[in-house]
Write a protein that holds these residues in place. Structure first.
Motif, PDB file in Angstrom:
ATOM      1  N   GLN A 363     119.867  29.610 117.847  1.00 31.63           N
ATOM      2  CA  GLN A 363     118.355  29.348 117.320  1.00 31.63           C
ATOM      3  C   GLN A 363     117.179  30.001 118.742  1.00 31.63           C
ATOM      4  O   GLN A 363     116.417  31.073 118.213  1.00 31.63           O
ATOM      5  N   LYS A 366     118.362  34.135 117.361  1.00 30.01           N
ATOM      6  CA  LYS A 366     117.751  34.436 116.362  1.00 30.01           C
ATOM      7  C   LYS A 366     116.310  34.924 116.306  1.00 30.01           C
ATOM      8  O   LYS A 366     115.584  36.049 115.842  1.00 30.01           O
ATOM      9  N   HIS A 368     114.952  37.277 118.660  1.00 27.25           N
ATOM     10  CA  HIS A 368     115.816  38.737 119.106  1.00 27.25           C
ATOM     11  C   HIS A 368     116.665  39.222 117.609  1.00 27.25           C
ATOM     12  O   HIS A 368     116.576  40.159 117.443  1.00 27.25           O
ATOM     13  N   SER A 369     117.343  38.779 117.381  1.00 25.30           N
ATOM     14  CA  SER A 369     118.356  39.435 116.435  1.00 25.30           C
ATOM     15  C   SER A 369     117.405  39.202 114.772  1.00 25.30           C
ATOM     16  O   SER A 369     117.602  40.104 114.208  1.00 25.30           O
ATOM     17  N   SER A 370     116.779  39.288 114.680  1.00 28.07           N
ATOM     18  CA  SER A 370     115.968  38.077 112.851  1.00 28.07           C
ATOM     19  C   SER A 370     115.553  40.148 112.679  1.00 28.07           C
ATOM     20  O   SER A 370     115.698  40.676 111.459  1.00 28.07           O
ATOM     21  N   LYS A 371     114.283  40.359 113.646  1.00 24.50           N
ATOM     22  CA  LYS A 371     113.976  41.882 113.496  1.00 24.50           C
ATOM     23  C   LYS A 371     114.871  42.840 114.113  1.00 24.50           C
ATOM     24  O   LYS A 371     114.894  43.728 113.004  1.00 24.50           O
ATOM     25  N   THR A 373     117.263  42.562 112.278  1.00 24.90           N
ATOM     26  CA  THR A 373     118.115  42.811 111.710  1.00 24.90           C
ATOM     27  C   THR A 373     117.455  43.653 110.233  1.00 24.90           C
ATOM     28  O   THR A 373     118.196  44.224 109.358  1.00 24.90           O
ATOM     29  N   ALA A 374     116.442  42.942 110.506  1.00 22.23           N
ATOM     30  CA  ALA A 374     115.359  43.728 109.167  1.00 22.23           C
ATOM     31  C   ALA A 374     115.457  45.317 109.618  1.00 22.23           C
ATOM     32  O   ALA A 374     115.462  46.397 108.431  1.00 22.23           O
ATOM     33  N   LEU A 453     125.475  39.011 114.668  1.00 23.74           N
ATOM     34  CA  LEU A 453     124.366  38.093 114.065  1.00 23.74           C
ATOM     35  C   LEU A 453     123.912  39.292 113.263  1.00 23.74           C
ATOM     36  O   LEU A 453     123.991  39.027 111.817  1.00 23.74           O
ATOM     37  N   ALA A 454     122.934  39.988 114.172  1.00 23.73           N
ATOM     38  CA  ALA A 454     122.214  41.613 113.245  1.00 23.73           C
ATOM     39  C   ALA A 454     123.570  42.114 112.017  1.00 23.73           C
ATOM     40  O   ALA A 454     122.951  43.178 110.789  1.00 23.73           O
ATOM     41  N   LYS A 580     116.402  43.372 122.330  1.00 26.31           N
ATOM     42  CA  LYS A 580     115.848  44.145 120.545  1.00 26.31           C
ATOM     43  C   LYS A 580     115.419  45.168 121.032  1.00 26.31           C
ATOM     44  O   LYS A 580     116.379  45.903 120.060  1.00 26.31           O
TER      45      LYS A 580
END
Length: 593
Positions: A363, A366, A368-371, A373-374, A453-454, A580
């Motif tokens: 968690q 995520k 840092h990873s979610s942006k 990934t996008a 994850l990304a 990031k």
């Protein structure tokens, strides 16, 4: 091309391919060859000893796969010796049935031992236990492992054994040995060994007088001819099956096995090559002590008491008096020829970790990873989008540009400009040495998790993550965190570890390179997160150079330090907040050329 061949034919890479193919753990390092029933270890050796090393690996892999080490061995040294010979033949035949190319690899060991006179024909003047032990070895391997190099040895063994141990005993022994092709387990090998020891005990109590030399030779020739006829048929069927299956079945993922497999080396005993081998010139004949010993035995025929004493001597032999196991000899040779070096190929240890703590880390990452990934998905989409442009020549007209023809502009044809999607295999190595303690270990693991994850939703990108050293700080181990095809969420607990031990980076780099060379992706990237202080800087730099020349892209991510002195491409991360931006730069290098 040459540099790539140099890397792919290197001992650690080939050994790793053997390990994947045979389903066993193999380690390269130390100064001795050994196995504990689970992991096979050999030292780094010179090129001249590689054939012995590969044969040793194939043989011991057979034991790891097919031998039941939990069974109680025979109580007598002779019984354990016989068990070893029978089990060796059984597991090698089992390996050859599954991996036909291992025939040549295994047979090369016998060729080498014969060439350097380590394995010599049985001598009639030797102790009875040596005559029986080596005779059993030569007969079993020639007749039931179909090793043509031992043809002369087997014939000599049969003759000498008949003269010293008695024709009836040898004839009955041949009868028992015909059960070798039916052995299906270690239990079967042990049962046959007990029968052979019982035969020795029985004949030692009630021996028969020795026949005349002519009768003795006739028995030997009849048995040998009968075996040759049956062997030719069985080997012909075996060869046909191997040809149908194809040598490619033994190539492994990276094809390294093919360098040592010779289709013409298949052991099809047609009876002709062996005859040439057994024909000796007069000089060779006079130099063979066993031949001279046979002449002496024909002058003084043994009687029943001689045979009894010989068999009793073999029966009561100690471990020291029995001949040494063939592959124990090979292990000693490899140990003697070891090259001092750091661990070149560590073994993989699996680690589950704490799933609850892992979910907390997931968690945290995520965020840092979610942006990231996008941004990566947008980057990949933009680079792989099919675009159209107009050109002066082509087959498809562009309706929107036909008006150009009226003003003399020939750019009225449409063509596609397709970008190739990324097709990349990535292996992330995380340095968890003691010097990474104090927060750098957490940053490195979070960075590895964030990047894995990304990249997870990106098509055509495969990634794996490993940590070094082993969980207890062992140089000879790496810890598997994430395997190719696994989801980060299912392995989150493995990303929670602490710093320990030294920095055996060279072994970890070999491990990652071997993994990448087994992958089918076009691009192969080896990414190391470290504080930049390997145990052996020179060997680590050398391997990075060799891997780069072989087409593996090596990237270093320095945790609190710049690692450009080790890696041709390097970035630095000082804090979790840097993840990031810095990881996006790394990922951009991974996905785009």
């Amino acid at each position: 091309m040459n540099s790539n061949s140099t890397l792919t034919n290197a001992l650690p890479i080939v050994a790793a391919a053997y390990g994947r193919k045979f389903g066993v753990q193999i380690a390269i390092g130390g100064n001795e060859a050994k196995t504990n029933g689970k992991v096979i270890q050999i030292p780094a050796v010179a090129d001249t000893a590689k054939s012995l090393a590969y044969g040793y690996l194939a043989h011991e892999a057979g034991h790891v796969r097919f031998t039941d080490f939990t069974l109680s061995r025979h109580t007598q040294p002779l019984g354990r010796f016989v068990e070893g010979i029978l089990e060796d033949v059984r597991i090698e035949n089992a390996m050859i049935r599954i991996y036909p190319g291992t025939r040549t690899t295994l047979d090369s060991v016998m060729d080498a031992l014969i060439a350097d006179n380590t394995l010599v024909p049985v001598n009639a003047q030797a102790d009875p236990v040596e005559i029986f032990g080596n005779g059993l070895l030569h007969l079993s391997r020639h007749r039931y492992r179909h090793q043509k190099a031992l043809r002369t040895h087997a014939k000599q063994a049969d003759k000498v054994m008949r003269r010293v141990l008695g024709t009836r005993f040898v004839h009955r022994l041949h009868g028992l040995l015909t059960e070798i092709p039916t052995l299906a387990s270690t239990t079967d090998s042990m049962a046959l060994a007990r029968k052979i020891v019982s035969l020795v005990e029985e004949e030692a109590q009630n021996p028969t007088p020795h026949p005349t030399t002519s009768e003795d030779d006739k028995h030997s020739e009849d048995d040998d001819q009968e075996h040759e006829q049956s062997a030719q048929g069985s080997e012909g069927e075996e060869s046909e099956a191997e040809n149908q299956e194809g040598e490619g079945a033994d190539d492994g993922a990276d094809g390294t096995e093919s360098d040592t497999d010779n289709p013409q080396g298949e052991d099809i005993d047609d009876g002709s090559g062996g005859e040439q081998q057994s024909t000796e010139n007069p000089a060779q004949s006079t130099e063979n002590p066993a031949q001279g010993a046979e002449s002496q035995t024909s002058d003084a025929q043994p009687v029943g008491s001689d045979i009894k004493n010989a068999l009793q001597s073999a029966l009561n032999a100690t471990e020291e008096e029995l001949p040494e196991d063939v592959f124990a000899t090979v292990a000693e040779t490899l140990s003697a020829e070891s090259i001092s070096s750091p661990t070149l190929l560590p073994t993989k240890e699996h680690y589950v970790g704490n799933p609850h703590v892992g979910r907390t880390a997931l968690q945290r990452v995520k965020i840092h990873s979610s942006k990231l990934t996008a941004r990566l998905q947008g980057l990949v989409q933009a680079r792989t989008l099919t675009r159209h442009r107009t050109v002066q020549r082509g087959r498809d007209l562009s309706p929107a540009r036909l008006h150009r023809a009226g003003v003399g502009d020939p750019r009225i044809f449409r063509t596609k400009n397709d970008k190739v999607a990324p097709n990349t295999a990535l292996h992330l190595l995380v340095d968890l040495s003691g010097s990474m303690a104090g927060g750098q270990d957490r940053i490195a693991l979070d960075a590895a998790m964030a990047l894995a994850l990304a990249l997870e939703p990106i098509n055509h990108v495969s990634r794996a993550v490993s940590a070094f050293p082993g969980l207890r700080g062992q140089d000879q181990n790496v810890t598997a965190i994430l395997g190719h095809g696994e989801r980060v969420a299912s392995r989150a607990g493995a990303f929670v570890q602490d710093a320990r031990g030294g920095t055996p980076m060279t072994g970890a780099l070999w491990f990652g390179a071997a993994d990448l060379l087994s992958r089918s992706e076009d691009r192969k990237v080896l990414l190391t997160l470290t504080d930049g202080a390997p145990n052996d800087v020179l060997s680590a730099k050398d391997l990075v150079t060799r891997a780069t020349q072989a087409g593996i892209e090596c990237i270093g991510v320095g945790i609190g330090v710049y690692v450009g002195r080790l890696f041709p491409v390097a970035v630095r991360i000082d804090d979790i907040a840097d993840l990031k931006n810095e990881l996006f730069k790394v990922a951009e290098k991974l996905l785009l050329r």
